[in-house]
Design a protein around this motif. Structure first.
Motif, mmCIF file in Angstrom:
data_model
loop_
_atom_site.group_PDB
_atom_site.id
_atom_site.type_symbol
_atom_site.label_atom_id
_atom_site.label_comp_id
_atom_site.label_asym_id
_atom_site.label_seq_id
_atom_site.Cartn_x
_atom_site.Cartn_y
_atom_site.Cartn_z
ATOM 1 N N MET A 1 32.472 -16.824 -76.792
ATOM 2 C CA MET A 1 31.333 -17.516 -76.240
ATOM 3 C C MET A 1 30.516 -16.579 -75.351
ATOM 4 O O MET A 1 30.408 -16.789 -74.151
ATOM 5 N N LEU A 4 27.748 -18.116 -73.037
ATOM 6 C CA LEU A 4 28.252 -18.787 -71.849
ATOM 7 C C LEU A 4 28.641 -17.765 -70.782
ATOM 8 O O LEU A 4 28.354 -17.951 -69.601
ATOM 9 N N ASP A 27 37.212 -20.712 -70.042
ATOM 10 C CA ASP A 27 36.571 -20.086 -71.192
ATOM 11 C C ASP A 27 35.476 -20.953 -71.793
ATOM 12 O O ASP A 27 34.480 -20.451 -72.295
ATOM 13 N N GLU A 28 35.631 -22.269 -71.742
ATOM 14 C CA GLU A 28 34.702 -23.168 -72.419
ATOM 15 C C GLU A 28 33.711 -23.881 -71.496
ATOM 16 O O GLU A 28 32.894 -24.665 -71.956
ATOM 17 N N GLU A 29 33.777 -23.636 -70.196
ATOM 18 C CA GLU A 29 32.821 -24.223 -69.258
ATOM 19 C C GLU A 29 32.958 -23.598 -67.883
ATOM 20 O O GLU A 29 33.957 -22.958 -67.573
ATOM 21 N N TYR A 46 28.120 -25.868 -70.235
ATOM 22 C CA TYR A 46 28.948 -25.891 -71.436
ATOM 23 C C TYR A 46 28.251 -25.076 -72.522
ATOM 24 O O TYR A 46 27.022 -24.959 -72.514
ATOM 25 N N PRO A 47 28.993 -24.583 -73.507
ATOM 26 C CA PRO A 47 28.342 -23.873 -74.613
ATOM 27 C C PRO A 47 27.573 -24.851 -75.502
ATOM 28 O O PRO A 47 27.893 -26.045 -75.546
ATOM 29 N N GLN A 49 26.608 -26.799 -78.707
ATOM 30 C CA GLN A 49 27.410 -27.327 -79.803
ATOM 31 C C GLN A 49 26.764 -27.072 -81.166
ATOM 32 O O GLN A 49 27.423 -27.151 -82.184
#
Length: 101
Positions: A1, A4, A27-29, A46-47, A49
């Motif tokens: 990501m 991000l 890692d995701e937010e 957030y990444p 979608q």
């Protein structure tokens, strides 16, 4: 990501200048909260979608205003945003229609 991670690197430099501190990062937010235990709004990132380029004409958050205590704080934040290569649509100015804190 990578997008991000790039966003986090950017906001890590900008948001403390507007009175925020990191709340948590994964890692995701990642997120920020008002610094020093002050009440206020938490910000979460957030990444995407779905793939696509950013457009200020698409649905989504397009403008976020912060309250800072001094005009010099506004100028410092603006200068840092320019140093980071930010696209500045409007230079800082006084908005008398919005109440002062």
């Amino acid at each position: 990501m990578p997008d991000l991670a790039a966003a986090k690197a950017y906001y890590d430099q900008i948001l403390p200048m507007a009175g925020f501190e990191e709340f948590f990062a994964a890692d995701e937010e990642f997120s920020y909260r008002p610094a020093n235990g002050k009440p206020g709004t938490y910000l979460f990132f957030y990444p995407a979608q779905k793939p696509g380029d950013y457009s200020r004409h698409r649905t989504g958050l397009q403008h976020l205003a912060f309250t800072v205590r001094t005009r010099s704080a506004v100028e410092a934040l603006h200068a840092r945003a320019i140093e980071l290569g930010s696209l500045i649509l409007h230079a800082p100015r006084h908005f008398p229609e919005y109440p002062a804190p």
